[in-house]
Design a protein around this motif. Sequence first.
Motif, short mmCIF file in Angstrom:
data_model
loop_
_atom_site.label_atom_id
_atom_site.label_comp_id
_atom_site.label_asym_id
_atom_site.label_seq_id
_atom_site.Cartn_x
_atom_site.Cartn_y
_atom_site.Cartn_z
N SER A 95 28.29 36.19 41.75
CA SER A 95 28.71 35.10 41.27
C SER A 95 30.32 34.93 40.64
O SER A 95 31.50 34.38 40.67
CB SER A 95 28.09 34.85 40.10
N ASN A 167 29.14 37.32 27.99
CA ASN A 167 29.01 38.75 28.11
C ASN A 167 30.25 39.38 27.77
O ASN A 167 31.44 38.33 28.01
CB ASN A 167 29.41 39.44 29.66
N ASP A 194 29.08 29.56 32.75
CA ASP A 194 27.92 30.73 33.67
C ASP A 194 26.82 31.38 33.23
O ASP A 194 26.67 31.96 31.29
CB ASP A 194 29.19 31.85 33.44
N TYR A 197 23.02 35.05 33.08
CA TYR A 197 21.84 36.03 31.73
C TYR A 197 20.85 34.93 31.77
O TYR A 197 19.49 35.89 30.85
CB TYR A 197 22.14 36.75 31.20
N THR A 227 23.69 34.22 39.52
CA THR A 227 23.90 35.57 39.95
C THR A 227 22.87 36.28 40.32
O THR A 227 21.90 35.93 40.20
CB THR A 227 24.70 36.55 39.29
N SER A 229 23.06 39.40 40.88
CA SER A 229 23.04 40.30 40.23
C SER A 229 22.41 41.23 39.26
O SER A 229 22.20 42.32 38.99
CB SER A 229 24.22 40.98 39.61
N LYS A 230 21.80 40.33 38.19
CA LYS A 230 21.05 40.51 36.79
C LYS A 230 19.68 40.93 36.86
O LYS A 230 19.46 42.19 37.60
CB LYS A 230 21.62 39.77 35.85
N ARG A 238 25.91 41.77 45.98
CA ARG A 238 26.61 41.28 45.77
C ARG A 238 26.88 39.82 46.16
O ARG A 238 26.23 39.04 47.30
CB ARG A 238 28.27 41.31 47.07
C1 LIG Z 1 27.13 40.72 35.10
C2 LIG Z 1 28.27 38.73 35.01
C3 LIG Z 1 28.36 37.94 36.43
C4 LIG Z 1 27.88 38.50 37.69
O1 LIG Z 1 29.01 38.80 38.56
P1 LIG Z 1 28.43 38.76 39.48
O2 LIG Z 1 29.60 38.99 40.24
O3 LIG Z 1 27.30 38.33 40.16
O4 LIG Z 1 27.94 40.23 40.10
C5 LIG Z 1 28.94 36.61 36.10
N1 LIG Z 1 28.91 36.27 34.88
C6 LIG Z 1 28.65 37.37 33.81
C7 LIG Z 1 29.86 36.60 32.64
C8 LIG Z 1 28.41 38.78 33.66
O5 LIG Z 1 28.12 39.34 32.82
#
Ligand SMILES: *Cc1c(COP(=O)(O)O)cnc(C)c1O
Length: 373
Positions: A95, A167, A194, A197, A227, A229-230, A238
């Motif tokens: 993201s 975050n 965003d 989470y 995302t 990623s989480k 990615r």
């Molecule tokens: C981890 C995170 C992301 C995710 O980043 P990616 O590029 O999708 O891995 C986006 N925004 C926040 C606030 C995050 O903590």
Amino acid sequence: MRVKLSDLATPGVQKITPYQPGRPAEEVAAEFGISKPVKLASNENPLGPSAMALKAMQAVHDLARYPDGNGSLLKHKIAARHDLDIDCITLGNGSNDILELVARAFVNPGDEVIFGQHAFAVYPLATLAVGGRPVETPALNWGNDLDAMVEAVTERSKVIFIANPNNPTGTWLTKNELKRFLDEVPEHVIVVIDEAYAEYVTEEAFPGYPDCTQWLEGYPNLLVTRTFSKIFGLAGLRAGYGVSSPELADFLNRVRQPFNVNSLALTAAEAALDDARHIQKSREMNQAGMAYLIDACNKRGLGYIPSAGNFLAINFSRPAQDIFEAMMQQGIIVRPVANYGMPDFLRVTVGSKEENSRLVEVLDRVMEKNAGM
Ligand SMILES: *Cc1c(COP(=O)(O)O)cnc(C)c1O
């Protein structure tokens, strides 16, 4: 060379402090001679990826071919998940990619980009890279102060970035707060929510937490990012996405690399979306781990910021860098957040049961030693 490269870089890029990632476990293992370090520094899923995603990836054989540049299959799955048309979806190389696309598509040099104190480090990076002017509004109880953000809007404002939950603080905003905010923000400003989470947040634990992907109707200037990623456990691949009005998505797609999401990531993300059990298990593991860490903080008189994410910002009430270093020497990698204006805090990712108890064990050892000094 007589010309200084630092004079050649654009003024915005000259101002950038590079992003500091959490230290890789392998590196810490080698430096401190630790066989199995525990990395709780980057909010990754302790369960790893879904087995379905791994299996799907193994079936990808045509790596000599470019990936599907439209990511049609994945977009269809995402669209179905959020009950949206596929032209509302923009795929990203994480993201992070989407956050950069919005800056690239909309922010002229000198335009203002608003985000809160203690916001995600990528927001100023994306802003400065395109010559935008970062405008940081003071935090309210460690979270985003929406009134201050509305007040900060000028003719030159283009984008507002808000992470929900935020975050590294874990603070979160309710449906009513965000709805009112969106109604107050003038239409010439793009609002990015965003939701990296979001899948961790339950209605029971956080009543009134909104799913802003369902708000596109009234807000053509709204972009919501998600995302893989989480909770989906695919940070290494990615993949992420934005949802917005088709008009906004069209502009993001104009500046997107034609093949920004690779074949393995597309395939794994599709499969991960189907693995509801893995998502549920990850959420439950996080809830149990969060309860354990909060209890551990309470028992030790350590402060913390209540968090809706998969991480906890722990307050040591004094600069915490040496605690971070001492923990790392004992194989526990957490995240200092001094660069987020929080020198007294360490951000800890909620790990597996074993990882969390090792974290607390090491924390006790380190704090005991510290007290003796
Ligand atoms: C981890 C995170 C992301 C995710 O980043 P990616 O590029 O999708 O891995 C986006 N925004 C926040 C606030 C995050 O903590």
